[in-house]
Design a protein around this motif. Structure first.
Motif, short mmCIF file in Angstrom:
data_model
loop_
_atom_site.label_atom_id
_atom_site.label_comp_id
_atom_site.label_asym_id
_atom_site.label_seq_id
_atom_site.Cartn_x
_atom_site.Cartn_y
_atom_site.Cartn_z
N MET A 1 0.86 -1.18 0.00
CA MET A 1 0.00 0.00 0.00
C MET A 1 0.89 1.23 0.00
O MET A 1 1.23 1.73 -1.03
N ASN A 27 -0.07 2.88 6.04
CA ASN A 27 -1.51 2.93 5.76
C ASN A 27 -2.32 3.61 6.86
O ASN A 27 -3.54 3.47 6.90
N ASP A 52 -5.30 1.71 -1.20
CA ASP A 52 -5.34 1.98 -2.64
C ASP A 52 -6.73 1.68 -3.18
O ASP A 52 -7.33 0.66 -2.85
N SER A 55 -5.07 -0.57 -8.50
CA SER A 55 -3.68 -0.48 -8.97
C SER A 55 -3.57 0.29 -10.28
O SER A 55 -2.50 0.75 -10.65
N PRO A 58 -2.69 4.93 -9.76
CA PRO A 58 -1.69 5.23 -8.73
C PRO A 58 -1.91 6.63 -8.16
O PRO A 58 -2.24 7.57 -8.88
N LYS A 61 -6.30 7.09 -3.30
CA LYS A 61 -6.50 6.27 -2.11
C LYS A 61 -7.85 6.60 -1.46
O LYS A 61 -8.35 7.71 -1.58
#
Length: 138
Positions: A1, A27, A52, A55, A58, A61
């Motif tokens: 993460m 995190n 996240d 993937s 990027p 979050k």
């Protein structure tokens, strides 16, 4: 993460606040908000878990966590039928749920969240704040 930064400072719109966020783990972060609005001042602190979204995005979050607030009313204010006098205490339990995007290659993070809270002092009620945040990261 893993977070893309260690600490960030900035502003949040609605109701208007100064914010500082610091990651204590990859995190998990602590965030403090100093809110200023027409009817007073309030400090809110959060413990936030970050993850996240996907993937393929990027820097994007989600975050969620518990918190609490303390503050004071100024100039008097009505909430429904209840009147908060000048200097009245604001104290309660908060939650936060949001999305944050750290711009790749720039020291900027943008966030959008919702902050439901339970006011406990003087007059008990539930309400919601939240908004758009812009932070400088380092």
């Amino acid at each position: 993460m893993g977070s893309d930064y260690q600490t960030a400072v900035g502003v949040k719109f609605w109701p208007g606040s100064i914010t500082i966020k610091h990651f204590i783990q990859d995190n998990a972060a602590l965030e403090g908000l100093a809110n200023f609005w027409d009817h007073g001042f309030r400090f809110t602190g959060f413990y936030e878990l970050h993850g996240d979204v996907t993937s393929s995005a990027p820097g994007l979050k989600w975050y969620v966590g518990p918190g609490a607030h303390i503050g004071w009313y100024n100039g008097g204010w009505y909430h429904g039928d209840y009147y908060y006098r000048d200097g009245g205490l604001s104290l309660g339990i908060d939650g936060i749920l949001g999305l944050e995007y750290k711009i790749n290659g720039a020291p900027i993070a943008l966030s959008l969240d919702i902050n439901p809270y339970l006011e406990l002092a003087s007059h008990t009620y539930v309400d919601v704040w939240g908004g758009l945040g812009v932070k400088y990261t380092f």
